[in-house]
Write an enzyme that holds these catalytic residues in place. Structure first.
Site, PDB file in Angstrom:
ATOM      1  N   LYS A 115       5.354 -46.861  -8.804  1.00  0.00           N
ATOM      2  CA  LYS A 115       6.307 -45.777  -9.053  1.00  0.00           C
ATOM      3  C   LYS A 115       6.013 -45.027 -10.346  1.00  0.00           C
ATOM      4  CE  LYS A 115       9.865 -47.106  -5.944  1.00  0.00           C
ATOM      5  NZ  LYS A 115      11.161 -47.681  -5.657  1.00  0.00           N
ATOM      6  N   LYS A 217       4.023 -48.781   4.299  1.00  0.00           N
ATOM      7  CA  LYS A 217       5.343 -49.231   4.766  1.00  0.00           C
ATOM      8  C   LYS A 217       6.243 -48.025   5.056  1.00  0.00           C
ATOM      9  CE  LYS A 217       7.996 -49.806   0.598  1.00  0.00           C
ATOM     10  NZ  LYS A 217       8.769 -50.524  -0.340  1.00  0.00           N
ATOM     11  N   LYS A 220      11.750 -44.484   2.458  1.00  0.00           N
ATOM     12  CA  LYS A 220      12.664 -43.352   2.298  1.00  0.00           C
ATOM     13  C   LYS A 220      11.958 -42.177   1.652  1.00  0.00           C
ATOM     14  CE  LYS A 220      16.759 -46.211   1.262  1.00  0.00           C
ATOM     15  NZ  LYS A 220      17.465 -46.854   0.137  1.00  0.00           N
TER      16      LYS A 220
HETATM   17  P1  AMP Z   1      15.699 -49.996  -0.773  1.00  0.00           P
HETATM   18  O1  AMP Z   1      15.882 -48.874   0.156  1.00  0.00           O
HETATM   19  O2  AMP Z   1      14.409 -49.913  -1.508  1.00  0.00           O
HETATM   20  O3  AMP Z   1      16.892 -50.260  -1.648  1.00  0.00           O
HETATM   21  O4  AMP Z   1      15.559 -51.269   0.159  1.00  0.00           O
HETATM   22  C1  AMP Z   1      16.649 -51.933   0.756  1.00  0.00           C
HETATM   23  C2  AMP Z   1      16.174 -53.154   1.509  1.00  0.00           C
HETATM   24  O5  AMP Z   1      15.339 -52.776   2.616  1.00  0.00           O
HETATM   25  C3  AMP Z   1      15.311 -54.114   0.667  1.00  0.00           C
HETATM   26  O6  AMP Z   1      15.656 -55.447   1.005  1.00  0.00           O
HETATM   27  C4  AMP Z   1      13.910 -53.809   1.096  1.00  0.00           C
HETATM   28  O7  AMP Z   1      13.046 -54.906   0.941  1.00  0.00           O
HETATM   29  C5  AMP Z   1      14.115 -53.478   2.575  1.00  0.00           C
HETATM   30  N1  AMP Z   1      13.048 -52.585   3.074  1.00  0.00           N
HETATM   31  C6  AMP Z   1      12.744 -51.341   2.612  1.00  0.00           C
HETATM   32  N2  AMP Z   1      11.725 -50.807   3.317  1.00  0.00           N
HETATM   33  C7  AMP Z   1      11.358 -51.738   4.241  1.00  0.00           C
HETATM   34  C8  AMP Z   1      10.370 -51.781   5.279  1.00  0.00           C
HETATM   35  N3  AMP Z   1       9.545 -50.754   5.496  1.00  0.00           N
HETATM   36  N4  AMP Z   1      10.299 -52.903   6.035  1.00  0.00           N
HETATM   37  C9  AMP Z   1      11.145 -53.959   5.833  1.00  0.00           C
HETATM   38  N5  AMP Z   1      12.090 -53.973   4.877  1.00  0.00           N
HETATM   39  C10 AMP Z   1      12.218 -52.884   4.091  1.00  0.00           C
END
Ligand code: AMP
Ligand code: TRP
Length: 354
Positions: A115, A217, A220
């Site tokens: 990041k 991956k 968002k």
């Molecule tokens: P965040 O949007 O970064 O706050 O992520 C929220 C949750 O979603 C966290 O537990 C991440 O590890 C999970 N997560 C985000 N992107 C992925 C993905 N592509 N595959 C699986 N888990 C994900």
């Protein structure tokens, strides 16, 4: 030997749209865990400032994550759903952890390196300290189990390092205040104030990949909306994105081994398996030898059947902000009471007058 009472904690940032990766990697596990555990689920709004300081609609983003939790089946009465900034203990404990953790530990975090990019000097101090706040989120409740996607593994290892260093640095005072629990870490007995958190990463889809590139991956922040299925996408959009998903020209193999070196095929089979609650092997027993022209429509039907009720419920909840706000306020009060009790002990152990 005593043990910490099991408690599940996890958090999701209110940045951008929630997607299928968030749902399968995290939120669906949150729902499953609530049957047998005491659970706290947090919208981590303080963390979101590290991604974007000024948000167009932070209140709306926070509500939409809470709505996704509830629409997916989390029970905010039996458990706790709240937003991080409502409980000052998170920021307070994070400060203490900033003094426990070492800069070198933070510099090694791959998420920070990704990041911050090339210009690290210009990254915010918050982005560097992000894992320290994350450790505080969990340990302000002395939570023991943390369901997350694969990308958070390193952050949870760091949370254990912080907990361990605090336990060792303050060992005598923890004992003097009678606040510790005897645990073993590896072979070592430790009188611990903070538990060694256990990541819950396994599951059929710990890492959902982009629909445009099976080596990246689903995220968002990907510039292409075609790369992800958002929880708010309608059936038509889901169908279009899956039909356009990148694949290779071959049909599906009959064995899981045949997915090696075929990241896009592997990802779509993994998504199908996760949504249908099957193993990848089961999915290939059903679709082995078939072309994507057969598999993709089946995946569209499955994804729409699974996601449409959640999307509808999210929209309904988002229409009545007072209901969501009341849930968050109630959750914040209950979370605050629990965190305050832990913070009293932390302050006594450190020696702050209160
Ligand atoms: P965040 O949007 O970064 O706050 O992520 C929220 C949750 O979603 C966290 O537990 C991440 O590890 C999970 N997560 C985000 N992107 C992925 C993905 N592509 N595959 C699986 N888990 C994900
Ligand atoms: N860092 C997590 C993510 O980006 C979000 C998060 C913040 C979190 N605090 C947490 C996850 C505590 C689990 C526990 O996905």
């Amino acid at each position: 030997m005593a043990e910490f009472p099991p408690l599940v904690f996890s958090g999701v940032q209110p940045t951008g749209n929630l997607h299928l990766g968030n749902y399968l990697g995290a939120i669906r596990k949150f729902v499953a865990l609530q049957e047998k555990n005491d659970c706290i689920y947090c919208v981590v709004d303080l963390h979101s400032l590290t991604a974007q300081l000024v948000h167009d609609d932070l209140p709306g983003q926070i509500r939409s994550i809470a709505a996704a939790f509830i629409a997916s089946g989390i029970d905010p009465k039996a458990h706790i759903v709240f937003n991080q900034s409502a409980v000052p203990a998170h920021a307070e404990l994070a400060w203490i952890f900033n003094c426990v953790a070492r800069i070198g530990w933070m510099n090694r975090m791959t998420q920070f390196k990704d990041k911050a990019g090339k210009d690290r000097e210009n990254a915010s101090l918050g982005l560097l300290a992000y894992p320290s706040l994350m450790a505080a989120d969990i340990l302000a409740y002395r939570a023991t189990h943390v369901p997350v996607g694969d990308d958070q593994k390193q952050h949870l290892e760091l949370a254990r390092d912080i907990a361990m260093k605090f336990n060792l640095d303050f060992a005598e005072r923890i004992r003097a205040h009678g606040k510790g629990v005897d645990i073993t870490v590896g072979e070592e007995p430790v009188h611990a104030f903070f538990p060694m958190v256990e990541p819950l990463i396994d599951g059929p889809a710990p890492r959902v990949m982009s629909l445009r590139d099976g080596t990246k991956k689903m995220s968002k922040s990907d510039a292409s909306d075609l790369s992800r299925i958002n929880l708010m996408d309608d059936a038509e959009t889901i169908s279009r994105k899956i039909r356009k998903a990148k694949t290779d020209p071959d049909g599906l193999p009959s064995e899981v081994d045949g997915l090696k070196g075929r990241p896009e095929a592997d990802n779509l089979v993994g998504i199908y398996a996760a949504l249908a609650d099957l193993s990848k092997a089961d999915v290939l027993t059903q679709f082995g030898g078939q072309q994507f022209s057969v598999f993709k429509p089946a995946l569209v039907d499955l994804a729409v059947a699974h996601l449409a009720p959640i999307t509808d419920e999210m929209r309904r909840l988002m229409d009545d902000t007072s209901h969501i706000d009341a849930i968050l306020r109630d959750g914040g009060e209950r979370a605050g009471a629990r965190a305050d009790a832990v913070m009293k002990d932390v302050k006594d152990i450190i020696g702050f007058l209160r």
